[in-house]
Scaffold this motif. Structure first.
Motif, PDB file in Angstrom:
ATOM      1  N   GLY A  37      -7.935  -9.458  25.189  1.00  0.00           N
ATOM      2  CA  GLY A  37      -6.599  -9.775  26.867  1.00  0.00           C
ATOM      3  C   GLY A  37      -7.485  -9.866  28.084  1.00  0.00           C
ATOM      4  O   GLY A  37      -8.210  -9.229  28.219  1.00  0.00           O
ATOM      5  N   THR A  38      -6.959 -10.203  28.372  1.00  0.00           N
ATOM      6  CA  THR A  38      -6.741 -10.975  29.629  1.00  0.00           C
ATOM      7  C   THR A  38      -5.910 -11.057  30.980  1.00  0.00           C
ATOM      8  O   THR A  38      -4.857 -10.537  30.338  1.00  0.00           O
ATOM      9  CB  THR A  38      -7.369 -12.989  29.518  1.00  0.00           C
ATOM     10  N   ILE A  39      -6.738 -10.588  32.247  1.00  0.00           N
ATOM     11  CA  ILE A  39      -6.172 -10.256  32.624  1.00  0.00           C
ATOM     12  C   ILE A  39      -6.474 -10.654  34.537  1.00  0.00           C
ATOM     13  O   ILE A  39      -7.340 -11.257  34.783  1.00  0.00           O
ATOM     14  CB  ILE A  39      -5.413  -9.276  32.831  1.00  0.00           C
ATOM     15  N   GLY A  40      -5.517 -11.629  34.582  1.00  0.00           N
ATOM     16  CA  GLY A  40      -6.276 -12.422  36.255  1.00  0.00           C
ATOM     17  C   GLY A  40      -5.529 -13.280  37.782  1.00  0.00           C
ATOM     18  O   GLY A  40      -4.001 -12.586  37.559  1.00  0.00           O
ATOM     19  N   VAL A  41      -6.185 -13.248  38.427  1.00  0.00           N
ATOM     20  CA  VAL A  41      -5.071 -14.018  39.420  1.00  0.00           C
ATOM     21  C   VAL A  41      -5.713 -15.193  40.277  1.00  0.00           C
ATOM     22  O   VAL A  41      -7.169 -15.593  40.185  1.00  0.00           O
ATOM     23  CB  VAL A  41      -5.471 -13.095  40.945  1.00  0.00           C
ATOM     24  N   THR A  42      -4.532 -15.801  39.848  1.00  0.00           N
ATOM     25  CA  THR A  42      -5.023 -17.234  40.845  1.00  0.00           C
ATOM     26  C   THR A  42      -4.356 -17.359  42.328  1.00  0.00           C
ATOM     27  O   THR A  42      -3.440 -17.551  42.649  1.00  0.00           O
ATOM     28  CB  THR A  42      -4.619 -18.728  39.929  1.00  0.00           C
ATOM     29  N   ARG A  43      -5.471 -18.278  43.117  1.00  0.00           N
ATOM     30  CA  ARG A  43      -4.837 -18.338  44.031  1.00  0.00           C
ATOM     31  C   ARG A  43      -4.599 -19.816  44.760  1.00  0.00           C
ATOM     32  O   ARG A  43      -6.463 -19.825  44.830  1.00  0.00           O
ATOM     33  CB  ARG A  43      -5.137 -17.394  45.771  1.00  0.00           C
ATOM     34  N   THR A  44      -3.794 -20.224  45.800  1.00  0.00           N
ATOM     35  CA  THR A  44      -4.352 -21.795  46.045  1.00  0.00           C
ATOM     36  C   THR A  44      -4.739 -21.005  47.481  1.00  0.00           C
ATOM     37  O   THR A  44      -3.756 -20.634  48.695  1.00  0.00           O
ATOM     38  CB  THR A  44      -2.904 -22.037  46.327  1.00  0.00           C
ATOM     39  N   LEU A  45      -6.188 -21.892  47.977  1.00  0.00           N
ATOM     40  CA  LEU A  45      -6.656 -21.489  49.189  1.00  0.00           C
ATOM     41  C   LEU A  45      -6.216 -22.376  50.066  1.00  0.00           C
ATOM     42  O   LEU A  45      -6.747 -22.266  51.769  1.00  0.00           O
ATOM     43  CB  LEU A  45      -7.934 -21.364  48.847  1.00  0.00           C
ATOM     44  N   SER A  46      -6.542 -23.456  50.474  1.00  0.00           N
ATOM     45  CA  SER A  46      -5.298 -24.895  50.768  1.00  0.00           C
ATOM     46  C   SER A  46      -4.467 -25.772  50.020  1.00  0.00           C
ATOM     47  O   SER A  46      -4.466 -26.129  48.539  1.00  0.00           O
ATOM     48  CB  SER A  46      -6.860 -25.635  51.462  1.00  0.00           C
TER      49      SER A  46
END
Length: 79
Positions: A37-46
């Protein structure tokens, strides 16, 4: 099964779960069942930079018994 959800214009949530089973033809002692099982967050920083944080759980039973917990952080940049 995997799921991806856009949280905001710059971040998203990703989750997945996988179940697998492998069987040996001649030796049942080599059979293995695995749950990941995998859970994650991705965010564009610039505009050229993206960061991610992921947690993974894996449980394996059979010829190789183990439980794994891992946290991974990554930073990606385009040049």
């Amino acid at each position: 099964v995997s799921w991806n959800h856009q949280l905001t214009g710059t971040s998203s949530l990703v989750a997945s779960i996988t179940r697998s089973r492998s069987e040996a033809v001649d030796d049942p002692d080599l059979d293995t069942r695995r749950l990941t099982g995998t859970i994650g967050v991705t965010r564009t920083l610039s505009p050229n930079t993206q960061g991610a944080l992921r947690y993974r759980y894996q449980d394996s039973n059979g010829s190789d018994n183990y439980t794994e917990n891992s946290i991974t952080a990554s930073l990606g940049m385009r040049f």
